[in-house]
Scaffold this active site. Sequence first.
Site, PDB file in Angstrom:
ATOM      1  N   THR B 156       0.797  -1.191  -0.077  1.00 25.31           N
ATOM      2  CA  THR B 156       0.013   0.021  -0.159  1.00 25.31           C
ATOM      3  C   THR B 156       0.834   1.346   0.133  1.00 25.31           C
ATOM      4  O   THR B 156       1.467   1.980  -0.746  1.00 25.31           O
ATOM      5  CB  THR B 156      -0.799   0.407   0.755  1.00 25.31           C
ATOM      6  OG1 THR B 156      -0.409   0.089   2.337  1.00 25.31           O
ATOM      7  CG2 THR B 156      -1.745  -1.247   0.800  1.00 25.31           C
ATOM      8  N   LYS B 182       4.724  -6.585   3.159  1.00 26.38           N
ATOM      9  CA  LYS B 182       4.421  -5.504   2.871  1.00 26.38           C
ATOM     10  C   LYS B 182       4.281  -4.618   4.727  1.00 26.38           C
ATOM     11  O   LYS B 182       3.683  -5.332   5.219  1.00 26.38           O
ATOM     12  CB  LYS B 182       2.571  -4.888   2.229  1.00 26.38           C
ATOM     13  CG  LYS B 182       1.739  -6.080   2.853  1.00 26.38           C
ATOM     14  CD  LYS B 182       0.944  -4.424   3.584  1.00 26.38           C
ATOM     15  CE  LYS B 182       0.999  -3.029   3.109  1.00 26.38           C
ATOM     16  NZ  LYS B 182      -0.050  -2.222   4.409  1.00 26.38           N
ATOM     17  N   THR B 193       1.372  -2.967  10.859  1.00 28.73           N
ATOM     18  CA  THR B 193       0.189  -2.758   9.140  1.00 28.73           C
ATOM     19  C   THR B 193       1.317  -3.636   8.829  1.00 28.73           C
ATOM     20  O   THR B 193       1.422  -2.704   7.726  1.00 28.73           O
ATOM     21  CB  THR B 193       1.000  -1.447   8.402  1.00 28.73           C
ATOM     22  OG1 THR B 193      -0.147  -0.808   9.451  1.00 28.73           O
ATOM     23  CG2 THR B 193      -0.597  -1.731   8.071  1.00 28.73           C
ATOM     24  N   GLU B 280       7.853   4.664   7.558  1.00 24.66           N
ATOM     25  CA  GLU B 280       7.239   6.255   6.746  1.00 24.66           C
ATOM     26  C   GLU B 280       8.369   7.173   7.093  1.00 24.66           C
ATOM     27  O   GLU B 280       8.238   7.412   8.248  1.00 24.66           O
ATOM     28  CB  GLU B 280       5.836   7.000   6.941  1.00 24.66           C
ATOM     29  CG  GLU B 280       5.096   5.219   6.441  1.00 24.66           C
ATOM     30  CD  GLU B 280       3.486   5.339   7.068  1.00 24.66           C
ATOM     31  OE1 GLU B 280       2.777   5.256   6.057  1.00 24.66           O
ATOM     32  OE2 GLU B 280       3.656   5.603   7.988  1.00 24.66           O
ATOM     33  N   ASN B 403       1.261  11.253   7.107  1.00 25.03           N
ATOM     34  CA  ASN B 403       0.548  10.708   7.685  1.00 25.03           C
ATOM     35  C   ASN B 403      -0.611  11.814   7.794  1.00 25.03           C
ATOM     36  O   ASN B 403      -1.126  11.845   8.651  1.00 25.03           O
ATOM     37  CB  ASN B 403       0.660  10.094   9.108  1.00 25.03           C
ATOM     38  CG  ASN B 403       1.492   8.979   8.370  1.00 25.03           C
ATOM     39  OD1 ASN B 403       0.708   7.763   8.361  1.00 25.03           O
ATOM     40  ND2 ASN B 403       2.729   8.447   8.866  1.00 25.03           N
ATOM     41  N   SER B 408      -6.660  11.190   2.353  1.00 26.86           N
ATOM     42  CA  SER B 408      -7.321  11.852   1.281  1.00 26.86           C
ATOM     43  C   SER B 408      -6.465  12.183  -0.263  1.00 26.86           C
ATOM     44  O   SER B 408      -5.584  11.241  -0.251  1.00 26.86           O
ATOM     45  CB  SER B 408      -7.266  13.193   1.711  1.00 26.86           C
ATOM     46  OG  SER B 408      -5.988  14.035   2.226  1.00 26.86           O
TER      47      SER B 408
END
Lengths: 408, 408
Positions: B156, B182, B193, B280, B403, B408
């Site tokens: 993702t 992932k 996650t 991230e 994040n 959006s």
Amino acid sequence: MDIETSPLAQPFPEMPAINGVTLRVARARYKDWDRCDLTFVALDEGTSVAGVFTQSACASTEVEMGRKQLKAGTARALIVNAGNSNAFTGHRGAEAVEQIMTQVSEGLGCAPDEVFVSSTGVIGVPLPKDRAREGVAAVLSARPCGWEDAAAAISTTDTFAKGAHASAMIGDTRVELCGIIKGSGMIAPDMATMLGYIFTDADVAPEFLQELLNNANAQTYSCITVDGDTSTSDTVLAFATGKSAHPRIAGWDSPGADAFAAALTDICRELAQLVVRDGEGASKFISVRVTGAVSDESARRIGLSIANSPLVKTAIAGEDANWGRVVMAVGKAGEPANRDTLSIAFGGVWAARGGVPVEDYDEAPVAKHLQGDAIDLAVDLGMGDGHAEVWTCDLTHGYISINADYRS
Amino acid sequence: MDIETSPLAQPFPEMPAINGVTLRVARARYKDWDRCDLTFVALDEGTSVAGVFTQSACASTEVEMGRKQLKAGTARALIVNAGNSNAFTGHRGAEAVEQIMTQVSEGLGCAPDEVFVSSTGVIGVPLPKDRAREGVAAVLSARPCGWEDAAAAISTTDTFAKGAHASAMIGDTRVELCGIIKGSGMIAPDMATMLGYIFTDADVAPEFLQELLNNANAQTYSCITVDGDTSTSDTVLAFATGKSAHPRIAGWDSPGADAFAAALTDICRELAQLVVRDGEGASKFISVRVTGAVSDESARRIGLSIANSPLVKTAIAGEDANWGRVVMAVGKAGEPANRDTLSIAFGGVWAARGGVPVEDYDEAPVAKHLQGDAIDLAVDLGMGDGHAEVWTCDLTHGYISINADYRS
């Protein structure tokens, strides 16, 4: 590094003098700066003291000594060093504290154990004894100052001076409570990089003052978080000079005990929230209200799991009503929760109810709410009567900027 | 939003085919994107399966069903949906999963319960059943593909495809293990996650495969963290087709059990570290080695307290050897620690030993070490023999950027 004043800052309030309390500040130059960084509060004889401290296993010397000093229940002075936490400095750190206690006690004519010392700032650098000695000498003879000067002098990375005021009627006698606090990062429950001091002219027995402070702490300082990090020096002390003319409050049966307890909790809540308002990089003040948990403590833990979640905090920084991340934070709290009875609202609008997204959920008012700087997040677990409210701020680029080069 | 490939990315390795495993990918268009987002792995009859899942109290339907399916110990297929986690979607989410299980089982000629399903992506939006139906129809008849295509299709927010390979000798027989994974955010122990899948041609009894996977998990997936956030969907499944010609491994007494266990742990560690490398916003890979704790579990908890501390992570992002923040993180871990026996090193250079800064501490080599992208942080508690190693990444502006506007 230039740090701008937090957009959530509040102006310093009008605060009365407290009978039996004298404030003074001076320059000890604990860092290479030109500002007052040494605060001295003289307390009249007969002052009761209570305190709560960090739960860190690596607490500073000041915290360890403070815990011992509390046992006597009385205080004559408070010294706060800003710019150097004196934590993790071994025996040299302890020597510096003892030197300060001795010097102040000689100046005041009290026992060294009646002098409470706090230090805040960089960890691992012993407090320079020569600067402390000169600073204490200067502050002992400095002119008295007001609350705002003291609040500024105890600050480190704070972007505004923080104070709060409350009062209570004990029978026909009005007692005043004034508090100052510092802290903006390394903030988590079980205290924070937070030094807070409350002064009152009420007459309260030390043991009961401690009970009241513990109660207030559980609902206030233990319900705020900025980054989930806990300092080694966190301290909140309450001093009651007893100058006010009412019968001593010694327990819940004493007249005025409830009113005083409420005022103490109020001022602690206000001070705690001010710390969140100065959270490093904060652009939004977030209230997380948790209801329907199996107990109040469970509600508090779930609230803190939400309030500490980087993903929830960045979503709110981005003004995104990403309630999926709230589900995640509830799920990871380690507390009883049931996916199928969980409801989540932003700004009073329920986005999810009973485990599913609300069918006709209108995101427009929620989007508008999230554009403001006071965010209400409500979570109902649908399981019991436990409830709690915790406060935090969003996680922004400002936090990274401040903390990626604080020491240098 | 354009996300650049992590600077810590590693090239996808050469990985052999696993006898009994066939990979296929297709476009279900779970999001408005043009990429394969549906992965189908067909497994030959007789495949053993084991799994570990998120400990979230709000786990997804897929996780709940997977836990039940594991009891039979065999699997014939894996389906992974990317772009929609199907979590917190009530009965509609469950219907979508059941539909997929039925459709695949009809295509393969197996029982629905032998079809394992994972979903990853946004929480709270039911998986669209029509897209799932068309996607599954397409993937059932797609041409087989390689590991890298499958690793890309399960991704993702990942910035690179992640795979690892290991092998072990069982007597004279070489068995292969291939894994894909992932995950890049919402990563914390008790899973992440994170969706990870390991496939091997070894013949391993399901119960023992589960025991080995639990052991490996404790030392690998449970030792990584990006942001301390835990997903509702985390899953690691291990599939052993048993196509390799060696006596079944059914317990520690079986020949080759140790070698297989070591290979499984190795591949899990490699996969887990790849997730951290795609953390991230990560710019540095951080290994935290904790020794001298009262137990291994205590060491792991202390390591994670350090690895989860925003203040430690931002200091390292700023290339600042701020070991005072490490003291803070040790102190807040809630584990036995002693300020006066604590030692801290960066890149092998001790900054503090036995509770005090090292006198002749030379920061130059440490500063150089911190400029690199592989940071070693060592903490010795000086209390016992407990030790652990955990892995994380630094906390940067990139994390905030990713994040604050993911949804959006």
